[in-house]
Structure formats: C-alpha cells, structure tokens
Design a protein around this motif. Sequence first.
Motif, PDB file in Angstrom:
ATOM      1  N   UNK A 185      -1.478 -11.811  11.259  1.00 33.77           N
ATOM      2  CA  UNK A 185      -1.854 -11.020  12.433  1.00 33.77           C
ATOM      3  C   UNK A 185      -2.234 -11.921  13.593  1.00 33.77           C
ATOM      4  N   UNK A 186      -2.899 -13.033  13.285  1.00 35.21           N
ATOM      5  CA  UNK A 186      -3.324 -13.973  14.329  1.00 35.21           C
ATOM      6  C   UNK A 186      -2.147 -14.755  14.901  1.00 35.21           C
ATOM      7  N   UNK A 187      -1.245 -15.204  14.032  1.00 33.10           N
ATOM      8  CA  UNK A 187      -0.112 -16.020  14.474  1.00 33.10           C
ATOM      9  C   UNK A 187       0.939 -15.213  15.221  1.00 33.10           C
ATOM     10  N   UNK A 188       1.165 -13.974  14.765  1.00 31.20           N
ATOM     11  CA  UNK A 188       2.254 -13.164  15.321  1.00 31.20           C
ATOM     12  C   UNK A 188       1.786 -12.171  16.385  1.00 31.20           C
ATOM     13  N   UNK A 189       0.483 -12.108  16.637  1.00 28.06           N
ATOM     14  CA  UNK A 189      -0.084 -11.233  17.672  1.00 28.06           C
ATOM     15  C   UNK A 189       0.383  -9.785  17.525  1.00 28.06           C
ATOM     16  N   UNK A 190       0.336  -9.291  16.294  1.00 23.55           N
ATOM     17  CA  UNK A 190       0.753  -7.909  16.057  1.00 23.55           C
ATOM     18  C   UNK A 190      -0.021  -7.352  14.869  1.00 23.55           C
ATOM     19  N   UNK A 191      -0.066  -6.010  14.769  1.00 18.99           N
ATOM     20  CA  UNK A 191      -0.776  -5.402  13.630  1.00 18.99           C
ATOM     21  C   UNK A 191      -0.068  -5.703  12.312  1.00 18.99           C
ATOM     22  N   UNK A 192      -0.844  -5.954  11.290  1.00 18.08           N
ATOM     23  CA  UNK A 192      -0.344  -6.139   9.929  1.00 18.08           C
ATOM     24  C   UNK A 192      -0.914  -5.010   9.072  1.00 18.08           C
ATOM     25  N   UNK A 193      -0.045  -4.285   8.390  1.00 22.24           N
ATOM     26  CA  UNK A 193      -0.439  -3.141   7.583  1.00 22.24           C
ATOM     27  C   UNK A 193      -0.433  -3.529   6.109  1.00 22.24           C
ATOM     28  N   UNK A 194      -1.512  -3.235   5.412  1.00 24.47           N
ATOM     29  CA  UNK A 194      -1.606  -3.549   3.991  1.00 24.47           C
ATOM     30  C   UNK A 194      -1.139  -2.359   3.152  1.00 24.47           C
ATOM     31  N   UNK A 195      -1.048  -2.560   1.859  1.00 21.82           N
ATOM     32  CA  UNK A 195      -0.857  -1.454   0.929  1.00 21.82           C
ATOM     33  C   UNK A 195      -2.202  -0.721   0.785  1.00 21.82           C
ATOM     34  N   UNK A 196      -2.285   0.251  -0.112  1.00 17.52           N
ATOM     35  CA  UNK A 196      -3.555   0.941  -0.349  1.00 17.52           C
ATOM     36  C   UNK A 196      -4.531  -0.002  -1.050  1.00 17.52           C
ATOM     37  N   UNK A 197      -5.765  -0.003  -0.577  1.00 21.23           N
ATOM     38  CA  UNK A 197      -6.810  -0.846  -1.133  1.00 21.23           C
ATOM     39  C   UNK A 197      -7.922   0.010  -1.727  1.00 21.23           C
ATOM     40  N   UNK A 198      -8.482  -0.442  -2.847  1.00 24.23           N
ATOM     41  CA  UNK A 198      -9.633   0.259  -3.396  1.00 24.23           C
ATOM     42  C   UNK A 198     -10.892  -0.156  -2.622  1.00 24.23           C
ATOM     43  N   UNK A 199     -12.017   0.543  -2.823  1.00 23.20           N
ATOM     44  CA  UNK A 199     -13.213   0.250  -2.016  1.00 23.20           C
ATOM     45  C   UNK A 199     -13.696  -1.193  -2.095  1.00 23.20           C
ATOM     46  N   UNK A 200     -13.608  -1.807  -3.256  1.00 19.52           N
ATOM     47  CA  UNK A 200     -14.024  -3.208  -3.380  1.00 19.52           C
ATOM     48  C   UNK A 200     -13.127  -4.107  -2.527  1.00 19.52           C
ATOM     49  N   UNK A 201     -11.823  -3.865  -2.569  1.00 18.17           N
ATOM     50  CA  UNK A 201     -10.894  -4.653  -1.754  1.00 18.17           C
ATOM     51  C   UNK A 201     -11.128  -4.407  -0.263  1.00 18.17           C
ATOM     52  N   UNK A 202     -11.440  -3.167   0.101  1.00 13.58           N
ATOM     53  CA  UNK A 202     -11.755  -2.860   1.500  1.00 13.58           C
ATOM     54  C   UNK A 202     -12.965  -3.653   1.966  1.00 13.58           C
ATOM     55  N   UNK A 203     -13.960  -3.744   1.099  1.00 11.66           N
ATOM     56  CA  UNK A 203     -15.173  -4.495   1.441  1.00 11.66           C
ATOM     57  C   UNK A 203     -14.861  -5.975   1.630  1.00 11.66           C
ATOM     58  N   UNK A 204     -14.077  -6.547   0.730  1.00 14.37           N
ATOM     59  CA  UNK A 204     -13.731  -7.964   0.835  1.00 14.37           C
ATOM     60  C   UNK A 204     -12.953  -8.228   2.121  1.00 14.37           C
ATOM     61  N   UNK A 205     -11.952  -7.376   2.398  1.00 15.77           N
ATOM     62  CA  UNK A 205     -11.141  -7.570   3.596  1.00 15.77           C
ATOM     63  C   UNK A 205     -11.996  -7.433   4.858  1.00 15.77           C
ATOM     64  N   UNK A 206     -12.904  -6.470   4.883  1.00 14.67           N
ATOM     65  CA  UNK A 206     -13.794  -6.312   6.040  1.00 14.67           C
ATOM     66  C   UNK A 206     -14.619  -7.564   6.259  1.00 14.67           C
ATOM     67  N   UNK A 207     -15.131  -8.141   5.180  1.00 14.13           N
ATOM     68  CA  UNK A 207     -15.929  -9.357   5.278  1.00 14.13           C
ATOM     69  C   UNK A 207     -15.111 -10.497   5.870  1.00 14.13           C
ATOM     70  N   UNK A 208     -13.866 -10.616   5.451  1.00 14.35           N
ATOM     71  CA  UNK A 208     -13.010 -11.699   5.936  1.00 14.35           C
ATOM     72  C   UNK A 208     -12.624 -11.500   7.403  1.00 14.35           C
ATOM     73  N   UNK A 209     -12.234 -10.284   7.777  1.00 13.70           N
ATOM     74  CA  UNK A 209     -11.802 -10.031   9.157  1.00 13.70           C
ATOM     75  C   UNK A 209     -12.972 -10.162  10.121  1.00 13.70           C
ATOM     76  N   UNK A 210     -14.169  -9.797   9.686  1.00 11.08           N
ATOM     77  CA  UNK A 210     -15.344  -9.913  10.555  1.00 11.08           C
ATOM     78  C   UNK A 210     -15.625 -11.352  10.951  1.00 11.08           C
ATOM     79  N   UNK A 211     -15.049 -12.291  10.229  1.00  9.53           N
ATOM     80  CA  UNK A 211     -15.219 -13.702  10.563  1.00  9.53           C
ATOM     81  C   UNK A 211     -14.265 -14.191  11.640  1.00  9.53           C
TER      82      UNK A 211
END
Length: 260
Positions: free
Chosen positions: A27-53
């Motif tokens: 998403x950072x390199x290509x300057x465009x939205x990247x869509x994931x597959x379906x994530x469970x709540x734990x995966x959503x939490x991990x991804x939120x933590x990473x993107x917030x950085x």
Amino acid sequence: MADRIAQHFRAEEAPFIESATGWIQQASDEYRPILTHFLNPRQQYILSTLVNGDSELKLKFQGGYPGAEMQRAAIYPGYVDSNELDFEINLFDIDYPRKFTQLQHGQILGSILGAGIDRDVLGDIITDGDHWQFFITADMSRYVVAQVDRMGKIKVRLNQLDLADHLAPLDAWEEESTTLSSTRLDNVVATGFHLSRHHAKELIEAGRIQLNWNDFSRPDYQLEHQDIISVRGFGRVRLTSVNGVTKKDKLKVTLAVLHK
C-alpha cells in the motif's frame, strides 16, 4: 521488520504478521488501497496494531453488515476517500425447504469448505432463526453458486442479494466484566461458560476446542486480546480486553460470550 514486530506477538502468528507487513508495504509503495481476505478478530487486532505504526496509511474494516465478526480490511493512503473503498463482498441467501428440515451452522460451513473454498474468503454465516445467509468475497461468488447445491443432504439454492438485505442476526454476544487468576485457556473457558476448571480442561483435552478457528488442546495456553475460543456444544467466548489488575493481583477482563 517482520521479525522485529513478531517479537511482540506469538511465534505461531509470525506467518500472518509477514503477510500483513507485506500488505502494508505494498500500500505504501504503490500508493493505492490493498484489500485483504476475511480476517478473524485476532488478526484484525494485529493488523490494526501494525498499520497504526505508519502515519501515512489508514485502515478500514468491513464484513458486509454492522457488527460482523469476520471482516475484510482495506489498507490505504491517507488521501484516499474511505467512502469510495470497495470491499468486494457479496451476500447470499440460502433457499431450502424450511417446512420440512432445518439447516445448522456446521452443515453450511462444512458444505462450503468441502467445495474447495478457503476459509479466508468466507465471511460470517448468519441466521434469524429461520433463514440463513452468508458473506463471501466477490471473486468466489460464481464458484460457490456452481459448486454448492446441497448442504448435508439438503437441496439448496443460493440467491445473491444486496448487502442491505442482510438478516438481523439472531445470535448476540453478551459482554461481562469479571476477574481471572490468569488468561489460561481452561480458566477463560470455565469462567465464560460457568464450568469447573476440571470440566473445561477435559473439554480442551478431548478435542472439543478451537482457538481462532484452529483445533487446539493446550489447557495452559495463555490467551491474548481478541482471541476467540469455540467450544463444541457450548458456544464461543472471546477475550475482549484486559483492563488492569485488582488489589489481590487478579486480572480485570471483559469477556464476550455467544451461547449455542
């Protein structure tokens, strides 16, 4: 980078963290939205933590209806209008002879996965007590219609609907604040379903437990934020948050329970 970040999570979560850091980099390199597959709540939490950085990226989740458990994520540059994001989710209603038979969640999930469909392209399966619906990625919609015409022994027809036509789900999570001596798996199961610790341990060792949709059999395993435990015959319990420690050194937690 993935190795450094992985130190803050479980070793078995490293493959997901590697995928997530790849999505963020893309998403950072290509300057465009990247869509994931379906994530469970734990995966959503991990991804939120990473993107917030990353101060230049934003994150939005969508599961097809408010309160969805399984959700797709869009990671996108800050200048993108989030209202224009397309999460590419389709909704299907399951048409079957309801007067003569009843479907169960396990039949629906098993039949869809049995058709060769990966779990991460399938969203929530919901019911109002009579009708059943499910959410799936748009790119798998034609395939699921072509491959699934029975669920168990029941003849079905899958009808695509607008997302706005989703059911009001019958099942509802019940949240409660409580205290725990630890976040051990057997302790959380026992507290969530008002069982003895011994009974909870027996259920886990008997293979009746799934942790984040994977079979699991370690009673002493320490749970973390947004872990979901499925207990066959009882329902599900989620460790929503750890809110501090009491004067007697017990953990103050919020559990969400979905009874079967």
